[in-house]
Write a protein that holds these residues in place. Sequence first.
Motif, PDB file in Angstrom:
ATOM      1  N   LYS B 205       0.848  -1.200   0.000  1.00  0.00           N
ATOM      2  CA  LYS B 205       0.000   0.000   0.000  1.00  0.00           C
ATOM      3  C   LYS B 205       0.878   1.243   0.000  1.00  0.00           C
ATOM      4  O   LYS B 205       1.853   1.319   0.737  1.00  0.00           O
ATOM      5  N   TYR B 206       0.517   2.200  -0.806  1.00  0.00           N
ATOM      6  CA  TYR B 206       1.264   3.450  -0.848  1.00  0.00           C
ATOM      7  C   TYR B 206       0.321   4.598  -0.490  1.00  0.00           C
ATOM      8  O   TYR B 206      -0.890   4.482  -0.621  1.00  0.00           O
ATOM      9  N   GLY B 207       0.916   5.730  -0.087  1.00  0.00           N
ATOM     10  CA  GLY B 207       0.118   6.911   0.206  1.00  0.00           C
ATOM     11  C   GLY B 207      -0.487   7.486  -1.064  1.00  0.00           C
ATOM     12  O   GLY B 207       0.007   7.244  -2.166  1.00  0.00           O
ATOM     13  N   LEU B 208      -1.570   8.259  -0.895  1.00  0.00           N
ATOM     14  CA  LEU B 208      -2.303   8.731  -2.071  1.00  0.00           C
ATOM     15  C   LEU B 208      -1.457   9.686  -2.918  1.00  0.00           C
ATOM     16  O   LEU B 208      -1.449   9.586  -4.150  1.00  0.00           O
ATOM     17  N   VAL B 209      -0.712  10.588  -2.266  1.00  0.00           N
ATOM     18  CA  VAL B 209       0.091  11.554  -3.025  1.00  0.00           C
ATOM     19  C   VAL B 209       1.135  10.825  -3.860  1.00  0.00           C
ATOM     20  O   VAL B 209       1.299  11.071  -5.059  1.00  0.00           O
ATOM     21  N   PHE B 210       1.827   9.899  -3.191  1.00  0.00           N
ATOM     22  CA  PHE B 210       2.825   9.094  -3.893  1.00  0.00           C
ATOM     23  C   PHE B 210       2.177   8.371  -5.066  1.00  0.00           C
ATOM     24  O   PHE B 210       2.675   8.400  -6.195  1.00  0.00           O
ATOM     25  N   GLN B 211       1.024   7.751  -4.813  1.00  0.00           N
ATOM     26  CA  GLN B 211       0.325   7.015  -5.870  1.00  0.00           C
ATOM     27  C   GLN B 211       0.005   7.906  -7.050  1.00  0.00           C
ATOM     28  O   GLN B 211       0.181   7.533  -8.204  1.00  0.00           O
ATOM     29  N   LYS B 212      -0.455   9.125  -6.736  1.00  0.00           N
ATOM     30  CA  LYS B 212      -0.871  10.015  -7.820  1.00  0.00           C
ATOM     31  C   LYS B 212       0.307  10.378  -8.710  1.00  0.00           C
ATOM     32  O   LYS B 212       0.207  10.335  -9.938  1.00  0.00           O
ATOM     33  N   ILE B 213       1.428  10.726  -8.063  1.00  0.00           N
ATOM     34  CA  ILE B 213       2.596  11.143  -8.857  1.00  0.00           C
ATOM     35  C   ILE B 213       3.085   9.992  -9.719  1.00  0.00           C
ATOM     36  O   ILE B 213       3.326  10.132 -10.919  1.00  0.00           O
ATOM     37  N   VAL B 214       3.222   8.809  -9.103  1.00  0.00           N
ATOM     38  CA  VAL B 214       3.770   7.689  -9.847  1.00  0.00           C
ATOM     39  C   VAL B 214       2.778   7.203 -10.904  1.00  0.00           C
ATOM     40  O   VAL B 214       3.169   6.814 -12.005  1.00  0.00           O
ATOM     41  N   PHE B 215       1.505   7.282 -10.574  1.00  0.00           N
ATOM     42  CA  PHE B 215       0.485   6.922 -11.573  1.00  0.00           C
ATOM     43  C   PHE B 215       0.662   7.793 -12.813  1.00  0.00           C
ATOM     44  O   PHE B 215       0.609   7.311 -13.946  1.00  0.00           O
ATOM     45  N   LEU B 216       0.901   9.092 -12.596  1.00  0.00           N
ATOM     46  CA  LEU B 216       1.081  10.005 -13.737  1.00  0.00           C
ATOM     47  C   LEU B 216       2.325   9.644 -14.542  1.00  0.00           C
ATOM     48  O   LEU B 216       2.311   9.702 -15.776  1.00  0.00           O
ATOM     49  N   ALA B 217       3.396   9.256 -13.835  1.00  0.00           N
ATOM     50  CA  ALA B 217       4.616   8.879 -14.547  1.00  0.00           C
ATOM     51  C   ALA B 217       4.358   7.664 -15.438  1.00  0.00           C
ATOM     52  O   ALA B 217       4.739   7.639 -16.612  1.00  0.00           O
ATOM     53  N   PHE B 218       3.691   6.661 -14.875  1.00  0.00           N
ATOM     54  CA  PHE B 218       3.333   5.488 -15.680  1.00  0.00           C
ATOM     55  C   PHE B 218       2.371   5.886 -16.794  1.00  0.00           C
ATOM     56  O   PHE B 218       2.470   5.403 -17.924  1.00  0.00           O
ATOM     57  N   PHE B 219       1.440   6.774 -16.446  1.00  0.00           N
ATOM     58  CA  PHE B 219       0.423   7.182 -17.413  1.00  0.00           C
ATOM     59  C   PHE B 219       1.082   7.739 -18.673  1.00  0.00           C
ATOM     60  O   PHE B 219       0.671   7.410 -19.786  1.00  0.00           O
ATOM     61  N   LEU B 220       2.109   8.579 -18.481  1.00  0.00           N
ATOM     62  CA  LEU B 220       2.782   9.157 -19.651  1.00  0.00           C
ATOM     63  C   LEU B 220       3.304   8.066 -20.564  1.00  0.00           C
ATOM     64  O   LEU B 220       3.131   8.123 -21.786  1.00  0.00           O
ATOM     65  N   GLY B 221       3.953   7.071 -19.961  1.00  0.00           N
ATOM     66  CA  GLY B 221       4.495   5.989 -20.762  1.00  0.00           C
ATOM     67  C   GLY B 221       3.410   5.240 -21.518  1.00  0.00           C
ATOM     68  O   GLY B 221       3.516   4.996 -22.720  1.00  0.00           O
ATOM     69  N   PHE B 222       2.344   4.898 -20.807  1.00  0.00           N
ATOM     70  CA  PHE B 222       1.294   4.080 -21.430  1.00  0.00           C
ATOM     71  C   PHE B 222       0.420   4.900 -22.378  1.00  0.00           C
ATOM     72  O   PHE B 222       0.054   4.434 -23.450  1.00  0.00           O
ATOM     73  N   ALA B 223       0.097   6.142 -21.965  1.00  0.00           N
ATOM     74  CA  ALA B 223      -0.832   6.943 -22.765  1.00  0.00           C
ATOM     75  C   ALA B 223      -0.261   7.236 -24.142  1.00  0.00           C
ATOM     76  O   ALA B 223      -0.991   7.258 -25.137  1.00  0.00           O
ATOM     77  N   ILE B 224       1.060   7.447 -24.214  1.00  0.00           N
ATOM     78  CA  ILE B 224       1.661   7.725 -25.512  1.00  0.00           C
ATOM     79  C   ILE B 224       1.562   6.492 -26.395  1.00  0.00           C
ATOM     80  O   ILE B 224       1.352   6.583 -27.596  1.00  0.00           O
ATOM     81  N   LYS B 225       1.687   5.332 -25.776  1.00  0.00           N
ATOM     82  CA  LYS B 225       1.657   4.102 -26.566  1.00  0.00           C
ATOM     83  C   LYS B 225       0.245   3.806 -27.085  1.00  0.00           C
ATOM     84  O   LYS B 225       0.094   3.248 -28.154  1.00  0.00           O
ATOM     85  N   VAL B 226      -0.783   4.149 -26.301  1.00  0.00           N
ATOM     86  CA  VAL B 226      -2.143   3.664 -26.650  1.00  0.00           C
ATOM     87  C   VAL B 226      -2.634   4.138 -28.022  1.00  0.00           C
ATOM     88  O   VAL B 226      -3.110   3.297 -28.787  1.00  0.00           O
ATOM     89  N   PRO B 227      -2.594   5.321 -28.470  1.00  0.00           N
ATOM     90  CA  PRO B 227      -2.287   6.584 -27.817  1.00  0.00           C
ATOM     91  C   PRO B 227      -3.569   7.262 -27.359  1.00  0.00           C
ATOM     92  O   PRO B 227      -4.591   7.161 -28.011  1.00  0.00           O
ATOM     93  N   ILE B 228      -3.470   7.931 -26.227  1.00  0.00           N
ATOM     94  CA  ILE B 228      -4.600   8.674 -25.705  1.00  0.00           C
ATOM     95  C   ILE B 228      -4.470  10.119 -26.160  1.00  0.00           C
ATOM     96  O   ILE B 228      -3.367  10.675 -26.135  1.00  0.00           O
ATOM     97  N   PHE B 229      -5.583  10.723 -26.579  1.00  0.00           N
ATOM     98  CA  PHE B 229      -5.569  12.141 -26.884  1.00  0.00           C
ATOM     99  C   PHE B 229      -5.021  12.886 -25.670  1.00  0.00           C
ATOM    100  O   PHE B 229      -5.430  12.573 -24.552  1.00  0.00           O
ATOM    101  N   PRO B 230      -4.151  13.857 -25.729  1.00  0.00           N
ATOM    102  CA  PRO B 230      -3.517  14.510 -26.876  1.00  0.00           C
ATOM    103  C   PRO B 230      -2.136  13.970 -27.237  1.00  0.00           C
ATOM    104  O   PRO B 230      -1.331  14.696 -27.789  1.00  0.00           O
TER     105      PRO B 230
END
Lengths: 471, 493
Positions: B205-230
């Motif tokens: 389990k991680y804290g919410l702030v930590f989760q949010k930041i790291v989620f965004l870091a992963f999101f960048l990697g995955f969103a570009i691949k999908v690709p998600i607008f924009p």
Amino acid sequence: MGPVESLKYFIPELIILCGAFGAFLLDFAVRNKRAVGIFSLFVMAAAAFAMKNPAGETLSLFYGFFHLDVFAHWFRIFALIAVSVTLMLAMDYPPLKNRYEGEFYGLFLFMAFALITVAAANNLLMIFLAVEFVSLLSYLLTGFLKHDPKAKEAAVKYLLFGSVCSGIMLYGISLLYGAAGSIELGHVWQTLRSPSMSALGTVGVLCFFAGLGFKISMAPFHMWAPDVYEGAPTPVTAFLTVGPKALGFAVFTRVLITVFSPSFAHWGVVLTALSMLTMTIGNLTAISQTNIKRFFAYSSIAQAGYILMGLAVFSPLGQNAVMIYLFAYLFTNLGAFAVVCLVEGASGKSNISDYAGLSERSPATAFFMTVFLLSLTGIPPLAGFIGKYYVFAAAIEGKAIALAVVAAVNSAVAAYYYFRIIRVMYLVPKAETQPTFGTSPLYPKIVLWLMSAGVVTLGLFPGYFIKLLFG
Amino acid sequence: MTSHLLSWITFTPLIGAFVLLCLPKRAHDWIRWIALATTAITAGLVCLAFPLFRASESGFQLVERAMWIPQFNIQYLLGMDGISFPMVFLTALISIMACLGSLAHIRVKGGREKEYYFLFLLLETGIMGTFLALDLFLFYIFWEVVLVPMYFLIGIWGGPRKEYAAIKFFLYTLAGSLFMLLGILAVYFGSEPRTFDMTLLASMKYGLVFQKIVFLAFFLGFAIKVPIFPFHTWLPDAHVEAPTPISVILAGVLLKMGTYGFLRFSYPLFPDAARWFQPAMGVLAVIGIIYGGFVALAQTDFKKMVAYSSVSHMGFVLLGLAAMNADGFRGALLQMFSHGTITGGLFLLVGVLYDRAHTRDLNDFGGLGEKMPVYAGILIFFSLASLGLPGLSGFVSEFLTLLGSFQYSKLMTGLAAIGILLAATYLLYMIQRILLGKLNPKWSSLPDINYLELSTLVPLMIFILGIGLYPKIILDYMIPTLDGLLKTMGGAV
């Protein structure tokens, strides 16, 4: 430990020193100067065999002038690899054939001697002398082709710039000596620990930044690098991008740990900013280069920026990162320069446009170059990635998020210009006028194979290397 | 062989690639046959997994574990569950089809065949590894390994603007994945004890702030691949310029790596952040669906139209993920599979036409229905599948995602439904311009589709029809794992 006892731990240095004089004598005796080169390689091999890992204990040689520990040991190995590879590249480098070829090898053996003493130097005086020794030889080797105007200009620029930076460092050393009354690193550390000395410590460390920053081409002391790298004979350029740089980092690490660690709070921020600045300047300027040697000059400035991340964080992981990154960089950059030497040997020029259609003219060379460029970009599973991984890990562990993000953006920019070379080699068709590749000379080819083996094994089995280096 | 089945699946293409390297450049037939045989053997190995894989269980199966870099506790860790199995199967299937498609491709046949198939097989290893790796470090390595062969495949064998498209693809994805690397490192240093092992990390389990930041870091990697607008702007360039078989792999498999990343890593690792970003994900999904649809409608280039339709259809996957309920997840994963087969097929059909006419301008065609009846039939089949005709797999998956998103937000579901309408519009409009109307005399001598091309399309059609009529055959493999995932995220099944 007294001088006589110390001598038995000083055998590699003695071998190289004798070998250097031997090479000069041999130069008088033989007509085929290549023999001198082969002799020098044997000297290096002998020195490598004589080198022993102190494994845990720290040997204090010559009343503490040299500290032989695991850290110094691996930088000595590093220096030997760098010099040996340069010797091999030089043996098939056409412009050197005209004159003084034998002396070149002799000078490089002196360089080897200077480098392995730098790694172990352990007081202010010895550090300054060893660093100056390396610098003087570097100036000399840069201007070795003395009828080439570019080489002359490079050597003079290097000398002037280097002298100023050394002067500043010497001034810092004098301040420290004045405060501590000793050139022992341990005493200086004791002195700097008292709060009243913190201002002096800050000034001292900034002076060291100038002197050593020059060696490792840290911005804003990087201006000499592009001209020198372009003007110097290619094997010397190959050497300058790794040898003095790595040893600069070795001294830097040692000085920061043993002298300036009390004032980390002051210089940590400065070093973080300089690290960002160095990688950004290097990357942005590299984009527009047209000469491959200048290109690698800026690339090496950027790489220095990444390596500095390890020091800026200044954790045990960061210090390990410096060493791992340097080894990855050693294999990668020397390999890339072996390709530069080959292409220069075949076409006589070193413009990026001379690499057009290399994948058709010499598929193997282009393939190796691609491997090295990918490693510099930091693509797994190659050595460069392990280095990147290490510095990023150090930055994240040290909570230096801004530094990590800047480095990540920089890595993406770097990918753009490294891929420019790949594009030229694979996507641009060869021009009619370009000469075909004959059979490649032997020694650069050996270098290519060895370095790419290093790049791949360090990338695939980093665990083995890490264990070897840090136990 | 069954004891290390996943390793065999991952590295068989690599072995084939190195065999190719040893062949002389001129042995064209040998090169082709070995490449094709390698993809076939890989597919065979994937089929071997069917009797071994217990579909009713949710955990990782066929796990292989070995210490790789002990200093960082990095393992060579492969495993398969109901999320990765369909993706691995899809990869094997699409790879064979793309390899068959390469045999006849003009630019590939034109030269450097050895390099082409070498890179092709290297790519397959990278994709397989990405879907099977359970150690974050290992996953990142495979993820990056995919990039390099793709750069060359687009850059060397692509269309007129190949160099631009190739470097754009490369830089976009690399930039995203570098941030993902930072995220991976943050997870590593945030875990106790420090590990990259997904099987252990999922229970931390991680804290919410930590989760949010790291989620965004992963999101960048995955969103570009999908690709998600924009982050989608690399997609039309890469898809259009790539040679047909590579477009098929890009659209069929590579895009799924992004959404797979969400399911495999982002959601189980950061469930709270995922919930926090749920509305944002939903909005981006709806934008993608509608935006992609409208842009596809405006295209006159056949291939570009299909490329933008991918943006729209991948939006449905994201919508299903954003719904964060059982139906949404099922729909998303099924949509990943069916989009792979349908869009892969559409790209192959674009290639068939382009190889004959050397143009892809939709307004240039017309009346081809009577010249190329078999082609017309297949094109209509794939178009109907793509626009979601009941009875074909596209319908089932899009229906499930909408069912899921309806439970989350009625507004978003309503807006997303516009996407289906748009899909019908641009696909039927395309059919009208190519197959119906007056025949352009330029094309009066176009031959119909040949057997080689048919062999690349028919297997895909079988899967589309099979899943459309009886989706249970594939959903049975997915559901236990997806339900397990929902449970760990704290949602109701």
